[in-house]
Every structure is written in structure tokens, then in C-alpha cells.
Design a protein around this motif. Structure first.
Motif, PDB file in Angstrom:
ATOM      1  N   ALA A 167      -1.180   7.439   3.810  1.00  0.00           N
ATOM      2  CA  ALA A 167      -1.963   8.674   3.935  1.00  0.00           C
ATOM      3  C   ALA A 167      -3.161   8.590   2.993  1.00  0.00           C
ATOM      4  O   ALA A 167      -3.170   9.192   1.919  1.00  0.00           O
ATOM      5  N   PRO A 168      -4.200   7.841   3.378  1.00  0.00           N
ATOM      6  CA  PRO A 168      -5.299   7.542   2.462  1.00  0.00           C
ATOM      7  C   PRO A 168      -6.287   8.683   2.191  1.00  0.00           C
ATOM      8  O   PRO A 168      -7.107   8.578   1.296  1.00  0.00           O
ATOM      9  N   GLY A 169      -6.233   9.753   2.948  1.00  0.00           N
ATOM     10  CA  GLY A 169      -7.131  10.871   2.690  1.00  0.00           C
ATOM     11  C   GLY A 169      -8.568  10.652   3.123  1.00  0.00           C
ATOM     12  O   GLY A 169      -9.465  11.398   2.719  1.00  0.00           O
ATOM     13  N   ILE A 170      -8.800   9.657   3.938  1.00  0.00           N
ATOM     14  CA  ILE A 170     -10.160   9.383   4.423  1.00  0.00           C
ATOM     15  C   ILE A 170     -10.648  10.501   5.341  1.00  0.00           C
ATOM     16  O   ILE A 170     -11.843  10.769   5.425  1.00  0.00           O
ATOM     17  N   ASP A 171      -9.730  11.169   6.023  1.00  0.00           N
ATOM     18  CA  ASP A 171     -10.102  12.239   6.959  1.00  0.00           C
ATOM     19  C   ASP A 171     -10.160  13.610   6.295  1.00  0.00           C
ATOM     20  O   ASP A 171     -10.244  14.635   6.969  1.00  0.00           O
TER      21      ASP A 171
ATOM     22  N   PRO B  73       8.337  -0.796  -9.756  1.00  0.00           N
ATOM     23  CA  PRO B  73       8.664  -0.265  -8.427  1.00  0.00           C
ATOM     24  C   PRO B  73       8.114   1.136  -8.166  1.00  0.00           C
ATOM     25  O   PRO B  73       7.672   1.432  -7.044  1.00  0.00           O
ATOM     26  N   ALA B  74       8.119   2.011  -9.164  1.00  0.00           N
ATOM     27  CA  ALA B  74       7.604   3.373  -8.959  1.00  0.00           C
ATOM     28  C   ALA B  74       6.115   3.357  -8.613  1.00  0.00           C
ATOM     29  O   ALA B  74       5.657   4.149  -7.782  1.00  0.00           O
ATOM     30  N   VAL B  75       5.367   2.454  -9.223  1.00  0.00           N
ATOM     31  CA  VAL B  75       3.939   2.318  -8.918  1.00  0.00           C
ATOM     32  C   VAL B  75       3.763   1.818  -7.487  1.00  0.00           C
ATOM     33  O   VAL B  75       2.954   2.362  -6.725  1.00  0.00           O
ATOM     34  N   LEU B  76       4.508   0.810  -7.123  1.00  0.00           N
ATOM     35  CA  LEU B  76       4.398   0.250  -5.770  1.00  0.00           C
ATOM     36  C   LEU B  76       4.777   1.284  -4.712  1.00  0.00           C
ATOM     37  O   LEU B  76       4.150   1.342  -3.647  1.00  0.00           O
ATOM     38  N   ALA B  77       5.752   2.134  -5.001  1.00  0.00           N
ATOM     39  CA  ALA B  77       6.137   3.193  -4.060  1.00  0.00           C
ATOM     40  C   ALA B  77       4.997   4.197  -3.887  1.00  0.00           C
ATOM     41  O   ALA B  77       4.705   4.630  -2.760  1.00  0.00           O
ATOM     42  N   GLU B  78       4.326   4.549  -4.987  1.00  0.00           N
ATOM     43  CA  GLU B  78       3.189   5.469  -4.890  1.00  0.00           C
ATOM     44  C   GLU B  78       2.060   4.843  -4.079  1.00  0.00           C
ATOM     45  O   GLU B  78       1.427   5.514  -3.256  1.00  0.00           O
ATOM     46  N   VAL B  79       1.803   3.572  -4.288  1.00  0.00           N
ATOM     47  CA  VAL B  79       0.742   2.880  -3.551  1.00  0.00           C
ATOM     48  C   VAL B  79       1.061   2.852  -2.056  1.00  0.00           C
ATOM     49  O   VAL B  79       0.183   3.118  -1.225  1.00  0.00           O
ATOM     50  N   GLU B  80       2.309   2.562  -1.714  1.00  0.00           N
ATOM     51  CA  GLU B  80       2.700   2.553  -0.297  1.00  0.00           C
ATOM     52  C   GLU B  80       2.450   3.910   0.352  1.00  0.00           C
ATOM     53  O   GLU B  80       1.948   3.987   1.475  1.00  0.00           O
TER      54      GLU B  80
ATOM     55  N   PHE C 198      -1.064   6.228 -12.576  1.00  0.00           N
ATOM     56  CA  PHE C 198      -1.967   6.581 -13.668  1.00  0.00           C
ATOM     57  C   PHE C 198      -1.451   6.003 -14.991  1.00  0.00           C
ATOM     58  O   PHE C 198      -2.220   5.385 -15.742  1.00  0.00           O
ATOM     59  N   GLU C 199      -0.177   6.219 -15.257  1.00  0.00           N
ATOM     60  CA  GLU C 199       0.392   5.731 -16.512  1.00  0.00           C
ATOM     61  C   GLU C 199       0.274   4.208 -16.624  1.00  0.00           C
ATOM     62  O   GLU C 199      -0.061   3.681 -17.685  1.00  0.00           O
ATOM     63  N   GLU C 200       0.508   3.498 -15.523  1.00  0.00           N
ATOM     64  CA  GLU C 200       0.388   2.034 -15.542  1.00  0.00           C
ATOM     65  C   GLU C 200      -1.058   1.596 -15.717  1.00  0.00           C
ATOM     66  O   GLU C 200      -1.351   0.650 -16.460  1.00  0.00           O
ATOM     67  N   ALA C 201      -1.982   2.296 -15.058  1.00  0.00           N
ATOM     68  CA  ALA C 201      -3.409   1.961 -15.206  1.00  0.00           C
ATOM     69  C   ALA C 201      -3.864   2.171 -16.651  1.00  0.00           C
ATOM     70  O   ALA C 201      -4.609   1.350 -17.201  1.00  0.00           O
ATOM     71  N   MET C 202      -3.397   3.247 -17.271  1.00  0.00           N
ATOM     72  CA  MET C 202      -3.758   3.502 -18.673  1.00  0.00           C
ATOM     73  C   MET C 202      -3.156   2.440 -19.591  1.00  0.00           C
ATOM     74  O   MET C 202      -3.786   2.006 -20.548  1.00  0.00           O
ATOM     75  N   ARG C 203      -1.941   2.008 -19.277  1.00  0.00           N
ATOM     76  CA  ARG C 203      -1.290   0.969 -20.084  1.00  0.00           C
ATOM     77  C   ARG C 203      -2.052  -0.346 -19.994  1.00  0.00           C
ATOM     78  O   ARG C 203      -2.262  -1.035 -20.988  1.00  0.00           O
TER      79      ARG C 203
ATOM     80  N   PRO D 279      -4.962  -7.445 -12.166  1.00  0.00           N
ATOM     81  CA  PRO D 279      -5.645  -6.187 -11.881  1.00  0.00           C
ATOM     82  C   PRO D 279      -5.061  -4.984 -12.620  1.00  0.00           C
ATOM     83  O   PRO D 279      -3.866  -4.944 -12.924  1.00  0.00           O
ATOM     84  N   MET D 280      -5.930  -4.006 -12.882  1.00  0.00           N
ATOM     85  CA  MET D 280      -5.494  -2.747 -13.472  1.00  0.00           C
ATOM     86  C   MET D 280      -4.734  -1.922 -12.435  1.00  0.00           C
ATOM     87  O   MET D 280      -3.753  -1.266 -12.756  1.00  0.00           O
ATOM     88  N   LEU D 281      -5.199  -1.959 -11.195  1.00  0.00           N
ATOM     89  CA  LEU D 281      -4.548  -1.258 -10.089  1.00  0.00           C
ATOM     90  C   LEU D 281      -3.981  -2.293  -9.129  1.00  0.00           C
ATOM     91  O   LEU D 281      -4.557  -3.376  -8.974  1.00  0.00           O
ATOM     92  N   PRO D 282      -2.899  -1.986  -8.448  1.00  0.00           N
ATOM     93  CA  PRO D 282      -2.380  -2.928  -7.449  1.00  0.00           C
ATOM     94  C   PRO D 282      -3.469  -3.305  -6.432  1.00  0.00           C
ATOM     95  O   PRO D 282      -4.323  -2.485  -6.069  1.00  0.00           O
ATOM     96  N   ARG D 283      -3.443  -4.546  -5.988  1.00  0.00           N
ATOM     97  CA  ARG D 283      -4.488  -5.057  -5.096  1.00  0.00           C
ATOM     98  C   ARG D 283      -4.611  -4.253  -3.804  1.00  0.00           C
ATOM     99  O   ARG D 283      -5.703  -4.164  -3.242  1.00  0.00           O
ATOM    100  N   ALA D 284      -3.522  -3.659  -3.333  1.00  0.00           N
ATOM    101  CA  ALA D 284      -3.606  -2.840  -2.123  1.00  0.00           C
ATOM    102  C   ALA D 284      -4.577  -1.682  -2.323  1.00  0.00           C
ATOM    103  O   ALA D 284      -5.170  -1.187  -1.360  1.00  0.00           O
ATOM    104  N   LEU D 285      -4.788  -1.279  -3.577  1.00  0.00           N
ATOM    105  CA  LEU D 285      -5.799  -0.268  -3.893  1.00  0.00           C
ATOM    106  C   LEU D 285      -7.112  -0.916  -4.308  1.00  0.00           C
ATOM    107  O   LEU D 285      -8.151  -0.686  -3.689  1.00  0.00           O
TER     108      LEU D 285
END
Length: 182
Positions: free
Chosen positions: A35-39, A23-30, A95-100, A113-119
Motif C-alpha cells: 500500500a504505497p500511498g501513490i494514489d 524482522p519487524a522492519v521487514l514486515a513494515e516494508v512489506e 524509523f528506529e532502525e533508520a535512526m540507529r 543501506p540506511m533503509l531496506p533496498r525495497a524502499l
């Protein structure tokens, strides 16, 4: 009745591959999707550059894009790599989940996937659905193909097309001159 997907899930479980994200990973992804930082004003705007991805027909996690063009009697090669590092910050749950996980694991018709599909298939992917953040390597070559210079910039890019390996090969071979590699 056991399906192929059931069997693939069983293999993934035997390999101790996590299917779901905490859940903590999914919250970060949401939060990142909101706020994707594209701008980001520090990004160089390269959205007009006609980059294309070349990948498998069904690939969705497009992490590289390319443009090759002439510059005088030489060449200009622009190579974009999806800027996952902007989103996957050290010490974050993501990051911690991706490293795991370490990598994306591919099975026939399915992946873990290493990263959630939304990413991996969305915000980070250099698909042609919108501008994305990328690390852009710009290589200048002389008329003989020798490297003159390389620059690297954090950029906003917009891939113009998703091409396939087979389609590009047919185009290069002259088998389908109107297809343009798609």
C-alpha cells in the motif's frame, strides 16, 4: 579464497554496521510496498513534469530529480526530493532502525543501506519506473536568475529519465549533442 566482498563485509562488521534488517522492519516494508500511498488524493499530480535524476552511473537510490525550464523571460526550476518521511514514521520499527543506522555507507561496488533496498532503491527512489511521492520545490526566477518565489508541495511525480553526471557533462560540453545527458 577470500573475495573482495568478503573483505568489505569484514570491514562493515568491524565498524558494527548491520547488514540485515530486523524482522519487524521487514514486515513494515512489506506492508508499505503493498500500500504505497501513490494514489493519495492529497498529493498534487505532477507526473507530467519532465523531471530527470542526475546521479552516478550505477546509483539506484535516486532521491532527487530536477527540471529547469523557461517561464516568460525567466526560469522555472522544479526540484523533487523523495518523500521518505511518508514511509518512515516516528516510533515505527523502520524509523528506529533508520535512526540507529544514521546513513547509508558506501563501499566499492556495494553499500550498507540506511533503509531496506525495497524502499531506498524501490518505492522511495525517484527512478523512472513509475510514479513516486516527492516533496516538490518550485522556484520562479527572473531573467537575471534572481529568486522571485518558492512553493513547496507534496506531489506525485514520475521521473522521465535517469541521467549520469558524466553524460550530462558531455551534453553540456557539446561533446555528445544527441546523447541528452543519459
Amino acid at each position: 579464497m577470500t573475495t573482495l566482498r568478503d573483505e568489505l563485509l569484514a570491514i562493515a562488521q568491524r565498524l558494527e554496521l548491520a547488514i540485515d534488517f530486523p524482522p519487524a522492519v521487514l514486515a513494515e516494508v512489506e506492508a508499505l510496498v503493498r500500500a504505497p500511498g501513490i494514489d493519495d488524493p492529497s498529493l498534487v499530480d505532477r507526473t507530467a513534469l519532465p523531471l530527470v535524476t542526475i546521479d552516478g552511473e550505477t546509483s539506484k537510490d535516486l532521491d532527487q530529480a530536477l527540471h529547469v525550464g523557461r517561464e516568460g523571460d525567466g526560469y522555472l526550476i522544479s526540484y523533487a526530493i523523495a518523500d521518505a518521511s511518508h514511509y518512515v514514521k516516528p516510533k515505527s520499527a523502520l524509523f528506529e532502525e533508520a535512526m540507529r543506522r544514521g546513513a547509508t555507507y558506501y563501499f566499492p561496488g556495494w553499500s550498507v543501506p540506511m533503509l531496506p533496498r525495497a524502499l531506498s532503491e524501490g518505492l522511495v527512489s525517484l527512478n523512472p519506473e513509475g510514479p513516486r511521492r516527492a516533496l516538490l520545490f518550485v522556484h520562479r526566477l527572473d531573467s537575471q536568475g534572481e529568486l522571485i518565489s518558492t512553493t513547496l508541495e507534496r506531489a506525485r511525480v514520475h521521473s522521465k529519465a535517469k541521467l549520469s553526471f558524466g553524460g550530462v557533462q558531455r551534453f553540456v560540453d557539446g561533446a555528445d549533442p544527441t546523447h541528452r545527458g543519459a
